[in-house]
Design an enzyme around this catalytic site. Structure first.
Site, PDB file in Angstrom:
ATOM      1  N   LYS B  90      55.604   3.774   6.750  1.00 40.54           N
ATOM      2  CA  LYS B  90      54.240   3.894   7.274  1.00 40.54           C
ATOM      3  C   LYS B  90      53.193   4.138   6.192  1.00 40.54           C
ATOM      4  CE  LYS B  90      54.890   3.306  11.711  1.00 40.54           C
ATOM      5  NZ  LYS B  90      54.288   2.127  12.370  1.00 40.54           N
ATOM      6  N   GLU B 112      46.514   6.984  15.925  1.00 40.60           N
ATOM      7  CA  GLU B 112      47.445   7.302  17.001  1.00 40.60           C
ATOM      8  C   GLU B 112      48.802   7.553  16.360  1.00 40.60           C
ATOM      9  OE1 GLU B 112      46.898   4.274  15.971  1.00 40.60           O
ATOM     10  OE2 GLU B 112      48.952   3.575  15.677  1.00 40.60           O
ATOM     11  N   SER B 379      63.859   1.400   7.697  1.00 42.80           N
ATOM     12  CA  SER B 379      62.424   1.702   7.647  1.00 42.80           C
ATOM     13  C   SER B 379      62.109   3.192   7.522  1.00 42.80           C
ATOM     14  CB  SER B 379      61.733   1.137   8.885  1.00 42.80           C
ATOM     15  OG  SER B 379      62.363   1.611  10.066  1.00 42.80           O
TER      16      SER B 379
END
Lengths: 259, 401
Positions: B90, B112, B379
């Site tokens: 991220k 969010e 990830s």
């Protein structure tokens, strides 16, 4: 009974030297069976046209009041088809134009062409899609034109001058001037430049300019109506009807006469 | 290289920018700032600096020898995005968007978050660059990811619990968009996945493509060839599009996007928008979507909060329809098994999201040759999920309310 009826309603109001008042109600809130009766009540109280909300699961342009009304309507099993069927029942006798406000996805799921056709059959005059900016209009304009449904565009406080011009030039039905930076719902006050903004819109718009979002008191109605052709009132009407306070609704609509 | 999106932000019939007029000027301003930043060597140099010195790139492409032996199929490599600062991919995107925020002269950001990974990554870069940060998180996610809520607050962010709807990621996005609409003059929305209105899907892809770019170089160094197959998990699809994009034109590289099958596709309790949904408009773009016949968006279900989303990025919808990527789903139970498998064979506890991709290797291994190479995008790391995983193992795998 399509967009011509909407144009005629605004013309009648302006020829009488009055201002327009368009209340918003959420279809299915309070039961679909009471929808036509509510429409008659609002028309009898002096509404120029009525904005009919079709509930959507993810209403990003709406504040808490209309969100809650949408959830009530969806929980009661309200569907696009059921609303159009209900509205079609009194098409012939209805003396007030209806405009649908919803989000793009329910229309897209129904099929844009089929939706426009069903709206025309039900006597709907216009459509407001707050999540459809100028850039994406291509998805709906052809079908709406074919069925003579006005695409009512929103212009924002943040709109740049070139966007304002483009929106005003394309305006049909009415130009919906969003009076706050934010979602629908009651506000105490508006920004200082709002009057000038509305006057400028009125000068260049091809259709009447109505102010909406946050309009909730007779004072707001009078204040804003002096700069444009009238107002849209949503959350306050939805709330009052939910509380069963019809007198408050009637008084709000009457305030257009003193505007 | 594939040249999508078009100038208007479309990927075939998907994409677009379906947002209220109030947001359109900000959307156009962002697009302009993004395009200019690509041509600005100083911006690119700043990005490179933070990615190397702060995020810790490049991340390893690790040969998982024991996992390979156990599955008995192709050589499996793991792209270790779990080793990034904050524990997931991220931050590749948040560092880029935070620098864009500064470039636009804005001092506040809103975001969010579902699992909390994007929220933590946003709070982290906000602390780093001195931006005011507000995070919207569904109340159900606040409950199941309490530690991440505290982590964000520790980093100086304000976390707002969202009561609307089911209180998950979809509702958090709705509230974040409403907040942005009301504060757009001084606030940038750091969108966390490759979805949303244009230019977000492109911005997020371009900031995440470093995953695929590095992988491409690393696998050629290690194996002297491109991989036969690549696997990544897909919620909104940011790690997957970042991994896939640099390989889109390499037709011999098969690509698999793995969605959250939740309690199983036939139960309807899943988050498999590409596998089970149909085209619709949510949160600003036209893409595959879980919805009923009346166009009402349905709630997604997944043990993994980060995949618990009924929509998906428009480029994935395009790649699905073009037949370039195969999308499939694995269940909560299969993902949990994969957590255990990877933990015990390689000493790597994967995030529940990433475990979906690992689980899919078990399906691919039998149909691939031993000489083949399979790359998995790992990830994120599983530290945040340890409680969820423990509860699930104790209750026999089922964690849905």
């Amino acid at each position: 009974m399509t967009k011509a009826q909407l144009d005629a309603a605004f013309l009648t109001v302006s020829e009488a030297g009055e201002k327009a008042f368009v209340p918003y109600i959420m279809a299915g809130d309070g039961g679909l069976e009471s929808l036509n009766e509510r429409i008659r009540f609002l028309a009898d109280s002096g509404a120029t046209a009525i904005e009919l909300g079709l509930p959507f699961s993810d209403p990003v342009a709406d504040g808490p009041t209309i969100q809650a009304a949408g959830i009530r309507a969806l929980e009661a099993g309200t569907t696009v088809q059921a609303v159009l069927d209900e509205v079609a029942k009194e098409k012939a006798s209805r003396n007030v134009p209806l405009v649908i406000m919803t989000y793009l996805n329910p229309v897209f799921a129904y099929g844009v062409e089929a939706f426009a056709s069903a709206c025309a059959a039900a006597g709907i005059s216009g459509l407001i899609l707050p999540d459809l900016p100028l850039e994406e209009e291509g998805l709906v304009v052809e079908a709406l034109q074919k069925h003579e449904i006005a695409l009512i565009r929103l212009v924002a406080l943040t709109s740049t001058p070139d966007r304002i011009r483009a929106l005003a030039e394309r305006a049909e039905g009415f130009l919906y001037a969003v009076t706050v930076a934010g979602t629908t719902g009651e506000r105490a006050t508006f920004v200082d430049q709002l009057g000038t903004h509305l006057q400028e819109l009125k000068e260049i718009s091809k259709a009447p300019v109505l102010a909406g979002f946050g309009v909730s008191t007779p004072e707001h109605v009078k204040e804003l109506s002096q700069y444009c052709d009238g107002v849209v009132v949503g959350s306050k009407i939805v709330d009052a009807l939910h509380q069963g306070d019809r007198q408050q609704v009637a008084e709000l609509i009457r305030s257009r006469k003193q505007a | 290289m594939a040249t999508y999106p078009t100038e208007t932000g479309h990927y075939g019939s998907f994409g677009g920018r379906f947002v209220p007029e109030t947001l359109m000027p900000a959307i156009l301003e962002l697009e302009k700032a993004f395009i200019e930043s690509k041509e600005d060597p100083a911006f690119q140099e700043e990005m490179r600096y933070y990615l190397k010195q702060y995020v810790g790139r490049e991340t390893p492409l690790y040969y998982a020898e024991r996992l390979t032996a156990i599955l008995g199929g192709p050589k499996i490599y793991l792209k270790r995005e779990d080793l990034n600062h904050t524990g997931a991919h991220k931050i590749n995107n948040t560092i880029g968007q935070a620098l864009l925020t500064q470039r636009m002269g804005k001092k506040k950001v809103v975001a969010e978050t579902g699992a909390g990974q994007h929220g933590v990554a946003t709070a982290t870069v906000s602390a780093l660059l001195g931006l005011e940060c507000i995070i919207f998180m569904g109340k159900e996610d606040v409950r199941r990811q309490a530690l991440n809520v505290y982590r964000m607050e520790l980093l100086g962010a304000q976390v707002v619990s969202v009561d609307q709807g089911n209180g998950t990621l979809k509702d958090a996005v709705n509230e974040a968009m409403r907040y942005w609409t009301a504060n757009v003059e001084d606030t940038h929305y750091i969108f966390g996945t490759a979805a949303g209105p244009h230019p977000f899907p492109q911005i997020v892809r371009d900031f995440q493509r470093i995953i695929g770019d590095e992988t491409r170089k690393q696998i050629i160094e290690a194996e002297g060839k491109l991989p036969e197959a690549i696997v990544a998990c897909v919620g909104g699809g940011s790690n997957a599009i970042g991994m896939f994009y640099p390989f889109v034109d390499d037709r011999d590289v098969k690509m698999y996007g793995v969605e959250a099958g939740g309690m199983g596709l036939p139960t309807g309790k899943h988050a498999a928008s590409l596998t089970e949904g149909k085209a619709g408009i949510l949160h600003g773009s036209l893409s595959y979507l879980l919805q009923n016949d009346d166009g009402q968006v349905q709630e997604a279900h997944s043990i993994s909060a980060g995949l618990d989303y009924p929509g998906v990025g428009p480029e994935h919808s395009y790649l699905k329809d073009a037949g370039r990527v195969t999308y499939d789903a694995v269940t909560d139970e299969e993902a949990l098994e994969a957590v255990r498998l990877l933990s015990r064979t390689e000493g790597i506890i994967p995030a529940l999201e990433s475990a979906h991709a690992v689980a899919y290797c078990k399906k691919l291994a039998p149909v691939m040759d031993k000489e083949d190479v399979l790359v998995v995008c790992l990830s994120g790391r599983g530290d945040k999920d340890v409680n969820t995983i423990r509860e699930a193992h104790e209750t026999g795998g089922n964690l849905h309310d």
